[in-house]
Design a protein around this motif. Structure first.
Motif, mmCIF file in Angstrom:
data_model
loop_
_atom_site.group_PDB
_atom_site.id
_atom_site.type_symbol
_atom_site.label_atom_id
_atom_site.label_comp_id
_atom_site.label_asym_id
_atom_site.label_seq_id
_atom_site.Cartn_x
_atom_site.Cartn_y
_atom_site.Cartn_z
ATOM 1 N N GLU A 46 42.810 27.645 32.224
ATOM 2 C CA GLU A 46 42.470 29.046 32.448
ATOM 3 C C GLU A 46 42.732 29.828 31.180
ATOM 4 O O GLU A 46 43.404 29.361 30.259
ATOM 5 C CB GLU A 46 43.253 29.627 33.630
ATOM 6 C CG GLU A 46 44.755 29.511 33.525
ATOM 7 C CD GLU A 46 45.461 29.897 34.818
ATOM 8 O OE1 GLU A 46 44.921 30.742 35.564
ATOM 9 O OE2 GLU A 46 46.543 29.346 35.103
ATOM 10 N N GLN B 276 53.375 39.792 34.320
ATOM 11 C CA GLN B 276 53.368 41.164 33.839
ATOM 12 C C GLN B 276 53.827 41.175 32.400
ATOM 13 O O GLN B 276 54.587 40.302 31.976
ATOM 14 C CB GLN B 276 54.239 42.068 34.710
ATOM 15 C CG GLN B 276 55.704 41.702 34.769
ATOM 16 C CD GLN B 276 56.450 42.517 35.811
ATOM 17 O OE1 GLN B 276 55.996 42.680 36.936
ATOM 18 N NE2 GLN B 276 57.613 43.036 35.427
ATOM 19 N N ALA C 63 40.479 35.597 32.733
ATOM 20 C CA ALA C 63 41.101 36.307 33.852
ATOM 21 C C ALA C 63 41.569 37.674 33.399
ATOM 22 O O ALA C 63 42.612 37.818 32.785
ATOM 23 C CB ALA C 63 42.271 35.490 34.399
ATOM 24 N N ASP D 86 41.879 40.398 35.517
ATOM 25 C CA ASP D 86 42.659 41.056 36.558
ATOM 26 C C ASP D 86 43.445 40.003 37.337
ATOM 27 O O ASP D 86 43.117 38.823 37.319
ATOM 28 C CB ASP D 86 41.741 41.826 37.516
ATOM 29 C CG ASP D 86 40.964 42.904 36.794
ATOM 30 O OD1 ASP D 86 39.745 42.948 36.976
ATOM 31 O OD2 ASP D 86 41.580 43.677 36.035
ATOM 32 N N GLY D 87 44.466 40.444 38.025
ATOM 33 C CA GLY D 87 45.226 39.539 38.864
ATOM 34 C C GLY D 87 45.979 38.486 38.089
ATOM 35 O O GLY D 87 46.176 37.370 38.587
ATOM 36 N N ARG D 88 46.407 38.826 36.889
ATOM 37 C CA ARG D 88 47.153 37.846 36.093
ATOM 38 C C ARG D 88 48.491 37.540 36.766
ATOM 39 O O ARG D 88 49.124 38.430 37.325
ATOM 40 C CB ARG D 88 47.384 38.383 34.675
ATOM 41 C CG ARG D 88 46.109 38.577 33.892
ATOM 42 C CD ARG D 88 46.365 39.018 32.461
ATOM 43 N NE ARG D 88 47.080 40.283 32.371
ATOM 44 C CZ ARG D 88 47.191 41.003 31.249
ATOM 45 N NH1 ARG D 88 46.641 40.563 30.137
ATOM 46 N NH2 ARG D 88 47.848 42.130 31.240
ATOM 47 N N PRO D 89 48.936 36.283 36.680
ATOM 48 C CA PRO D 89 50.187 35.917 37.352
ATOM 49 C C PRO D 89 51.426 36.322 36.555
ATOM 50 O O PRO D 89 52.508 35.824 36.813
ATOM 51 C CB PRO D 89 50.073 34.396 37.470
ATOM 52 C CG PRO D 89 49.249 34.001 36.302
ATOM 53 C CD PRO D 89 48.256 35.115 36.105
ATOM 54 N N ALA E 227 54.609 38.011 37.665
ATOM 55 C CA ALA E 227 54.173 39.262 38.290
ATOM 56 C C ALA E 227 54.993 39.536 39.537
ATOM 57 O O ALA E 227 55.376 38.632 40.263
ATOM 58 C CB ALA E 227 52.692 39.171 38.646
#
Length: 397
Positions: free
Chosen positions: A357, A54, A47, A49-52, A396
């Motif tokens: 994941e 920051q 993954a 992009d769009g990682r849950p 995030a």
């Protein structure tokens, strides 16, 4: 797909990786889109992009290897060349802890793990692991305990005592393991890797390639499985391991350990009392020169891994998450990936496990810990002379 086919397809990438500091730990395979062989885990989607979460860049250290939180929220961080740092993530202040023993630095060797005694608040004891020089061109892992005396931004290790050593000391500078952990009953666990010597993992006159269980003073518990087979064997809880660089207990008290396999054989194992995990007699990977090793399913007397990564992730660092910041991840395991430059999330279902994941971190990840506030903290491996960053992962948004 047969293992010799996998080895042929991956050989170029594996040979190139052999010049890296952790080359013997595995490398990224070339066939990311290929189907996994029976009984093995295919590469997960990374993954990017769009990682849950920051990522906060908190600090940089010189070849960091391990960390642990103190009760006051500060961190102890080991640096591979032999330094122990006290770091305050709130203020950024840092200091040195004196009294660290000499370490044999080079290859995969140097200063290793650091953990607190379960009663640290009362006794101030910390436990450290490191590579220790022997006679001639030999070395081995060691574990010592000492009383941590904090003073301002730094401190001192007082009354340091070595309570365990790898036996025998051998040449080379790979596969020390020496991750350490305490269980809920106060027993001390040490991962003792096979030092790239293969056969000691099956030799009960050596503690290489073994998972070791001790009392907190280094003595042997009376209920260890091989306690009647001699001084060295008495330390052993399980055997047949390769290079174990992650250890943790799940909320039900089950012990999970991951290890770097040979080419295409990284493992996550559920540890059972007295079990033999088969290395080097069996593995779901092969030797780096392409020679096959029989699969686990050919020798059912050996315990098989719960998860195998046929495309190496090069696992390092491990924590089973119990915090509140990521409620959906409670009970998940998080593994740092070196060659895979990733953070791997593993889901458990009782005694079963699977990769759920994988998050692309863009750098080799050496260590993963849970902070007192429920954040995830990771240490990068050395980055081309630029040090390794301490990163804090929070939800995030």
């Amino acid at each position: 797909m047969k293992k010799n086919a996998i080895a042929a397809a991956c050989l170029t990438a594996l040979l190139a990786a052999c010049n890296a500091p952790d080359a013997s730990n595995g490398a990224t395979a070339a066939q990311a889109g290929a189907a996994a062989p029976a009984g093995q885990t295919a590469p997960a989607t990374v993954a990017a992009d769009g990682r849950p979460f920051q990522v906060e860049d908190v600090a940089t250290f010189e070849e960091p290897w391990a960390m642990t939180f103190l009760p006051d929220g500060r961190l102890l961080v080991t640096e591979k060349k032999g330094a122990l740092k006290v770091f305050d993530p709130t203020t950024g202040e840092r200091g040195d802890v004196a009294g660290v023993p000499d370490v044999d630095y080079g290859g995969q060797g140097g200063f290793g793990d650091v953990v607190l005694h379960p009663q640290f608040a009362e006794n101030g004891l910390v436990y450290i692991s490191y590579a220790e020089a022997g006679e001639g061109d030999t070395r081995g892992g060691a574990v010592a305990r000492a009383r941590l005396e904090l003073d301002g931004n730094g401190g001192n290790l007082a009354d340091l005592e070595v309570i365990w050593r790898q036996v025998p000391k051998v040449d080379g500078r790979g596969h020390y393991g020496h991750r350490i952990a305490f269980d809920a009953d106060g027993y001390l666990w040490i991962t003792s890797s096979e030092r790239q010597k293969f056969t000691p993992a099956q030799d009960m006159d050596s503690n290489l390639g073994k998972l070791v269980r001790l009392n907190d003073d280094g003595s042997v518990p009376a209920d260890n499985p091989f306690v009647d087979q001699g001084e060295i064997a008495s330390q052993v809880w399980s055997l047949g391991h390769r290079n174990m660089l992650g250890i943790d207990f799940d909320p039900e008290g089950r012990l999970w350990v991951h290890e770097m396999g040979p080419a295409g054989g990284d493992e996550l194992n559920l540890i059972e009392r007295g079990a033999n995990y088969g290395y080097p007699e069996v593995s779901n990977g092969n030797h780096y020169d392409g020679r096959e090793i029989p699969n686990h399913d050919t020798r059912p007397e050996f315990a098989a891994p719960a998860v195998t990564w046929w495309e190496a992730i090069s696992p390092a660092g491990f924590v089973i998450y119990t915090g509140d910041q990521f409620p959906a991840w409670q009970g998940s395991g998080f593994i740092g990936g070196l060659s895979s430059q990733s953070l791997v999330r593993v889901e458990f279902d009782g005694t079963a496990a699977r990769e759920a994941e994988r998050f692309d971190m863009g750098q080799r990840i050496r260590e993963v810990e849970q902070g007192p506030d429920g954040a995830l903290w990771v240490l990068e491996d050395m980055r081309s002379g630029q040090g390794g960053r301490l990163l804090k992962l929070i939800p995030a948004g």
